[in-house]
Design an enzyme around this catalytic site. Structure first.
Site, short mmCIF file in Angstrom:
data_model
loop_
_atom_site.label_atom_id
_atom_site.label_comp_id
_atom_site.label_asym_id
_atom_site.label_seq_id
_atom_site.Cartn_x
_atom_site.Cartn_y
_atom_site.Cartn_z
N SER A 126 0.83 -1.31 -0.06
CA SER A 126 -0.09 0.04 -0.09
C SER A 126 0.79 1.31 -0.10
CB SER A 126 -0.87 -0.10 1.16
OG SER A 126 -1.54 1.39 1.66
N TYR B 106 -2.19 -1.38 10.60
CA TYR B 106 -2.25 -1.36 9.27
C TYR B 106 -0.68 -0.84 8.54
CZ TYR B 106 -3.95 -1.28 4.19
OH TYR B 106 -4.12 -1.56 3.02
#
Length: 282
Positions: A164, A177
């Site tokens: 990401s 995350y």
């Protein structure tokens, strides 16, 4: 006068016949007939798009997810006449031993499964932090453990980790995350260095915000955290630093994954392919 040719080309001072090297240059193409891939988080979103793309190219795809119904729908979505196939493999990746066993004998690994919770650190549930790192970092490690022996033995393999922009940059309220994705970046680079002598590449694909159920849930979480409507979260928070003011489509991510599996990408390893609409250009 010493003649210097192209590194890695037979008949030159490079490394003739290096593991994984393409025999000839040519247009980018993806033919995976006879190959076996494993895609985690395959029941929806990016994982679904990747599984269908690799199956369309001829691979037999072990589609891993804890959503058994979603996997059944994925198998039904493969068009008639596709060269490859989908093998639904319902699995909870917190069962790390089962994850490692599931990866035995595969040629391509796509670590995609993810989860998200948006909370300040001081109120972030420790058990959720542990689960996020288990699914998004420890499970990819165990899947690599299961997959690499076969890849090394045959002298070819592809590992693609769906990271990401949060593997490269941090945002507030996403401690688990961000930590997991940063760890995945390091794991991917280590796998690239270890796998290079065996013809195995390992790379990350780093999307910005993708049109997936995870992002839709994130919109709701961010709206609650900031006390603003979801449409403002999208425009003012998620896409505030993106030059392209739209969500990325899962199929666009799948094409990046496909490219990294082509013979023409055999020299691409240990890096991150960023698809963020200019988010990290700031």
């Amino acid at each position: 006068m010493t003649r210097i040719g192209t590194p890695g080309t037979p008949g030159t001072p490079g490394i003739p016949g290096a593991p994984g090297a393409p025999r000839t240059a040519g247009p980018v193409s993806l033919e995976l007939d006879g190959r076996t891939a494993l895609v985690t988080g395959a029941a929806g979103g990016i994982g679904r798009a990747c599984a269908l793309r690799l199956a369309a190219a001829g691979a037999t795809v072990r589609a891993v997810d804890r959503d058994a119904a979603g996997l059944a729908g994925l198998a039904a979505a493969l068009p008639d006449g596709a060269r490859g196939g989908i093998e639904p493999r319902p699995l909870d990746l917190t069962d790390l031993d089962a994850a490692e066993r599931a990866a035995a004998g595969i040629d391509l690994l796509v670590n995609n499964a993810g989860m998200q919770l948006v909370r300040p650190i001081e109120t972030f549930p420790p058990e959720v932090f542990h689960e996020v790192l288990t699914v998004m970092l420890e499970a990819p490690f165990r899947l690599l453990r299961g997959a690499l022996p076969h890849m090394y033995e045959q002298g070819w393999g592809r590992v693609v980790n769906i990271s990401s922009v949060h593997g490269l940059r941090a945002s507030p309220f996403k401690s688990a995350y961000v930590a997991a994705k940063h760890g995945l970046e390091g794991l991917s680079k280590t796998a690239a260095l270890e796998g290079a002598p065996h013809g195995v590449t390992s790379n990350c694909v780093n999307p910005g915000y993708v049109r997936t159920p995870l992002v839709e849930r994130q919109l709701a979480d961010q709206a609650a955290a900031h006390g603003i409507p979801e449409e403002r979260v999208l425009a003012d928070i998620l896409l505030a630093d993106s030059a392209l003011k739209r969500l990325l489509e899962p199929e666009e991510v799948a094409e990046a994954v496909a490219y990294l599996c082509t013979p023409q990408a055999s020299f691409v390893t240990g890096t991150s392919l960023v698809l963020d609409g200019g988010w990290t250009a700031h």
